[in-house]
Design a protein around this motif. Structure first.
Motif, PDB file in Angstrom:
ATOM      1  N   LYS A  78       0.833  -1.199   0.000  1.00 20.31           N
ATOM      2  CA  LYS A  78       0.000   0.000   0.000  1.00 20.31           C
ATOM      3  C   LYS A  78       0.869   1.250   0.000  1.00 20.31           C
ATOM      4  O   LYS A  78       0.627   2.200  -0.767  1.00 20.31           O
ATOM      5  CB  LYS A  78      -0.927   0.007   1.208  1.00 20.31           C
ATOM      6  CG  LYS A  78      -1.790   1.253   1.322  1.00 20.31           C
ATOM      7  CD  LYS A  78      -2.679   1.193   2.557  1.00 20.31           C
ATOM      8  CE  LYS A  78      -3.494   2.480   2.696  1.00 20.31           C
ATOM      9  NZ  LYS A  78      -4.382   2.429   3.881  1.00 20.31           N
ATOM     10  N   ASP A  79       1.883   1.265   0.844  1.00 17.28           N
ATOM     11  CA  ASP A  79       2.781   2.422   0.920  1.00 17.28           C
ATOM     12  C   ASP A  79       3.533   2.616  -0.394  1.00 17.28           C
ATOM     13  O   ASP A  79       3.700   3.746  -0.874  1.00 17.28           O
ATOM     14  CB  ASP A  79       3.778   2.241   2.062  1.00 17.28           C
ATOM     15  CG  ASP A  79       3.116   2.328   3.430  1.00 17.28           C
ATOM     16  OD1 ASP A  79       1.984   2.842   3.506  1.00 17.28           O
ATOM     17  OD2 ASP A  79       3.729   1.871   4.411  1.00 17.28           O
ATOM     18  N   LYS A  80       3.987   1.511  -0.978  1.00 16.28           N
ATOM     19  CA  LYS A  80       4.721   1.596  -2.233  1.00 16.28           C
ATOM     20  C   LYS A  80       3.817   2.113  -3.351  1.00 16.28           C
ATOM     21  O   LYS A  80       4.210   2.975  -4.145  1.00 16.28           O
ATOM     22  CB  LYS A  80       5.252   0.214  -2.602  1.00 16.28           C
ATOM     23  CG  LYS A  80       6.196   0.193  -3.780  1.00 16.28           C
ATOM     24  CD  LYS A  80       7.627   0.266  -3.309  1.00 16.28           C
ATOM     25  CE  LYS A  80       8.576   0.025  -4.452  1.00 16.28           C
ATOM     26  NZ  LYS A  80       9.989   0.051  -4.040  1.00 16.28           N
ATOM     27  N   LEU A  81       2.625   1.589  -3.406  1.00 17.10           N
ATOM     28  CA  LEU A  81       1.681   2.015  -4.430  1.00 17.10           C
ATOM     29  C   LEU A  81       1.335   3.492  -4.271  1.00 17.10           C
ATOM     30  O   LEU A  81       1.216   4.223  -5.261  1.00 17.10           O
ATOM     31  CB  LEU A  81       0.416   1.164  -4.361  1.00 17.10           C
ATOM     32  CG  LEU A  81      -0.646   1.413  -5.436  1.00 17.10           C
ATOM     33  CD1 LEU A  81      -0.065   1.208  -6.827  1.00 17.10           C
ATOM     34  CD2 LEU A  81      -1.843   0.499  -5.203  1.00 17.10           C
ATOM     35  N   THR A 108      -8.264   7.059  -8.265  1.00 17.46           N
ATOM     36  CA  THR A 108      -7.763   7.483  -6.964  1.00 17.46           C
ATOM     37  C   THR A 108      -6.968   6.338  -6.353  1.00 17.46           C
ATOM     38  O   THR A 108      -7.073   5.186  -6.789  1.00 17.46           O
ATOM     39  CB  THR A 108      -8.919   7.835  -6.016  1.00 17.46           C
ATOM     40  OG1 THR A 108      -9.692   6.640  -5.765  1.00 17.46           O
ATOM     41  CG2 THR A 108      -9.809   8.907  -6.603  1.00 17.46           C
ATOM     42  N   LEU A 109      -6.188   6.664  -5.352  1.00 16.74           N
ATOM     43  CA  LEU A 109      -5.456   5.621  -4.640  1.00 16.74           C
ATOM     44  C   LEU A 109      -6.426   4.604  -4.061  1.00 16.74           C
ATOM     45  O   LEU A 109      -6.175   3.397  -4.099  1.00 16.74           O
ATOM     46  CB  LEU A 109      -4.603   6.235  -3.526  1.00 16.74           C
ATOM     47  CG  LEU A 109      -3.848   5.235  -2.628  1.00 16.74           C
ATOM     48  CD1 LEU A 109      -2.894   4.375  -3.448  1.00 16.74           C
ATOM     49  CD2 LEU A 109      -3.096   5.984  -1.521  1.00 16.74           C
ATOM     50  N   SER A 110      -7.559   5.091  -3.557  1.00 17.77           N
ATOM     51  CA  SER A 110      -8.560   4.195  -2.979  1.00 17.77           C
ATOM     52  C   SER A 110      -9.068   3.202  -4.017  1.00 17.77           C
ATOM     53  O   SER A 110      -9.214   2.006  -3.732  1.00 17.77           O
ATOM     54  CB  SER A 110      -9.720   5.012  -2.411  1.00 17.77           C
ATOM     55  OG  SER A 110     -10.743   4.158  -1.925  1.00 17.77           O
ATOM     56  N   GLU A 111      -9.341   3.675  -5.226  1.00 18.57           N
ATOM     57  CA  GLU A 111      -9.828   2.783  -6.276  1.00 18.57           C
ATOM     58  C   GLU A 111      -8.773   1.747  -6.643  1.00 18.57           C
ATOM     59  O   GLU A 111      -9.083   0.566  -6.861  1.00 18.57           O
ATOM     60  CB  GLU A 111     -10.227   3.595  -7.511  1.00 18.57           C
ATOM     61  CG  GLU A 111     -11.540   4.336  -7.349  1.00 18.57           C
ATOM     62  CD  GLU A 111     -11.863   5.199  -8.552  1.00 18.57           C
ATOM     63  OE1 GLU A 111     -13.039   5.234  -8.947  1.00 18.57           O
ATOM     64  OE2 GLU A 111     -10.932   5.846  -9.086  1.00 18.57           O
ATOM     65  N   LEU A 112      -7.542   2.181  -6.710  1.00 15.98           N
ATOM     66  CA  LEU A 112      -6.468   1.246  -7.037  1.00 15.98           C
ATOM     67  C   LEU A 112      -6.281   0.213  -5.934  1.00 15.98           C
ATOM     68  O   LEU A 112      -6.040  -0.963  -6.200  1.00 15.98           O
ATOM     69  CB  LEU A 112      -5.165   2.010  -7.279  1.00 15.98           C
ATOM     70  CG  LEU A 112      -5.160   2.871  -8.546  1.00 15.98           C
ATOM     71  CD1 LEU A 112      -3.938   3.769  -8.579  1.00 15.98           C
ATOM     72  CD2 LEU A 112      -5.212   2.000  -9.783  1.00 15.98           C
ATOM     73  N   LEU A 113      -6.426   0.644  -4.698  1.00 13.58           N
ATOM     74  CA  LEU A 113      -6.316  -0.302  -3.585  1.00 13.58           C
ATOM     75  C   LEU A 113      -7.492  -1.272  -3.582  1.00 13.58           C
ATOM     76  O   LEU A 113      -7.342  -2.436  -3.216  1.00 13.58           O
ATOM     77  CB  LEU A 113      -6.233   0.451  -2.256  1.00 13.58           C
ATOM     78  CG  LEU A 113      -4.923   1.201  -2.007  1.00 13.58           C
ATOM     79  CD1 LEU A 113      -5.025   2.047  -0.746  1.00 13.58           C
ATOM     80  CD2 LEU A 113      -3.751   0.229  -1.896  1.00 13.58           C
ATOM     81  N   ASP A 114      -8.668  -0.780  -3.985  1.00 10.72           N
ATOM     82  CA  ASP A 114      -9.825  -1.676  -4.083  1.00 10.72           C
ATOM     83  C   ASP A 114      -9.592  -2.763  -5.121  1.00 10.72           C
ATOM     84  O   ASP A 114     -10.137  -3.876  -5.003  1.00 10.72           O
ATOM     85  CB  ASP A 114     -11.083  -0.878  -4.460  1.00 10.72           C
ATOM     86  CG  ASP A 114     -11.626  -0.073  -3.296  1.00 10.72           C
ATOM     87  OD1 ASP A 114     -11.236  -0.354  -2.152  1.00 10.72           O
ATOM     88  OD2 ASP A 114     -12.423   0.856  -3.547  1.00 10.72           O
ATOM     89  N   LYS A 115      -8.825  -2.434  -6.154  1.00 14.30           N
ATOM     90  CA  LYS A 115      -8.476  -3.408  -7.193  1.00 14.30           C
ATOM     91  C   LYS A 115      -7.035  -3.879  -7.006  1.00 14.30           C
ATOM     92  O   LYS A 115      -6.320  -4.130  -7.970  1.00 14.30           O
ATOM     93  CB  LYS A 115      -8.661  -2.780  -8.568  1.00 14.30           C
ATOM     94  CG  LYS A 115     -10.092  -2.429  -8.914  1.00 14.30           C
ATOM     95  CD  LYS A 115     -10.948  -3.686  -9.064  1.00 14.30           C
ATOM     96  CE  LYS A 115     -12.377  -3.328  -9.497  1.00 14.30           C
ATOM     97  NZ  LYS A 115     -12.470  -3.018 -10.908  1.00 14.30           N
TER      98      LYS A 115
END
Length: 316
Positions: A68-71, A286-293
């Motif tokens: 998560k931090d890297k992304l 968004t970062l949130s969307e990328l984390l969701d996927k």
């Protein structure tokens, strides 16, 4: 659709020297992964365009919090205007940037290996002796498949001479870049087509038939039903690739296939990634969307253009 990979011709495991990791078959801006672009069979297509091939391997070994931090750091680099969103133009620019960076790093790596006298040029003899020298004196006699290595030597020499525009037997950095990455140079077009045909044309008739075309992409397992994407490729062969409808792809048809003019694959990949991860369908990420996927991003692949390191000195 599955495009041909950028992979090198595999070397025999018993050979002691390492032929350089240049692309032995090159396609101009081919699909940015060596995996089939098939979303129904996992996410191995889209990981590398966003992260890069080497960085993708690293992500697979990180904890969820570390990844998560890297992304987040990578997203911050892509978000040029710092509005908290990644739009298409920012993602497209990032992918293109990484493509250029990969080529630059790849050339630098091999340049240091082959410029033995450090004169800022690489002669064909320098390249040949470094790559094949240990076995040249023995004419490859101690190698089990010496015909393969003779063919590789001849192929390298042909490509080197084509890249060497002034014909002096010495490659400048630009000429050596054309040797390693001929897909990036218009004057290397014929070599790209010729190498592609040679790789796929198993019966040696100088053309590519439907079985050779499919066989280069797909080898069925015993009893395996042919996947839908293979059926699609059969249609593409007959309806689009084989323009004169003679049942074969000749050189010009192969050129139209693997060197499709001004097609911007980085643009296509940016659109594809947004389509697959843009949950609210506002055309930006968004970062949130990328984390969701996260599985889509972290356990899949998009490009073969190298590691997406977060380097503060890496100018965009």
């Amino acid at each position: 659709m599955m495009m041909l990979s950028l992979a090198s011709l595999c070397l025999l495991a018993t050979v002691a020297f390492a032929v350089p990791a240049q692309e032995k078959r090159i396609h101009h801006q081919a699909d940015l992964s060596d995996h089939a672009h098939d979303d129904s069979h996992g996410f191995q297509y889209d990981h590398e365009a966003f992260l890069g091939k080497e960085e993708a391997k690293t992500f697979d070994q990180l904890t969820p919090e570390e990844s998560k931090d890297k992304l987040a750091k990578i997203v911050d680099r892509i978000d040029i205007d710092k509005d908290g969103y990644i739009n298409h133009s920012e993602l497209h620019y990032w992918i293109k940037h990484r493509q250029r960076r990969y080529i630059e790093e790849n050339v630098n790596k091999h340049w240091n290996e082959y410029d033995k006298n450090q004169d800022g040029k690489i002669a064909w003899e320098e390249y040949k002796n470094t790559t094949y020298g240990f076995y040249l004196g023995e004419d490859f006699d101690d190698i089990e498949d010496k015909a393969t290595y003779k063919n590789m030597l001849n192929r390298d020499e042909r490509r080197f001479k084509t890249a060497d525009r002034d014909g002096d037997g010495i490659a400048t950095r630009e000429e050596f870049t054309a040797f390693l990455h001929p897909e990036e140079f218009d004057y290397m077009r014929d070599v790209v087509v010729q190498e592609t045909v040679e790789d796929i044309d198993k019966n040696g008739d100088g053309k590519v038939n439907i079985d050779e075309y499919i066989g280069d992409m797909y080898t069925p397992e015993n009893g395996e039903k042919e996947p839908d994407w293979v059926q699609t490729e059969r249609k593409h062969f007959s309806e689009f690739r084989d323009t004169n409808k003679d049942g074969y792809l000749d050189g010009s048809e192969v050129a139209h296939w693997v060197l499709p003019g001004e097609v911007d694959h980085a643009d296509n990949e940016a659109k594809h990634l947004i389509h697959e991860t843009d949950t609210d369908k506002d055309g930006r990420l968004t970062l949130s969307e990328l984390l969701d996927k996260r599985d889509y991003i972290i356990t899949s692949t998009i490009t073969d253009y190298g590691g997406m390191r977060v380097d503060e000195h890496d100018e965009l």
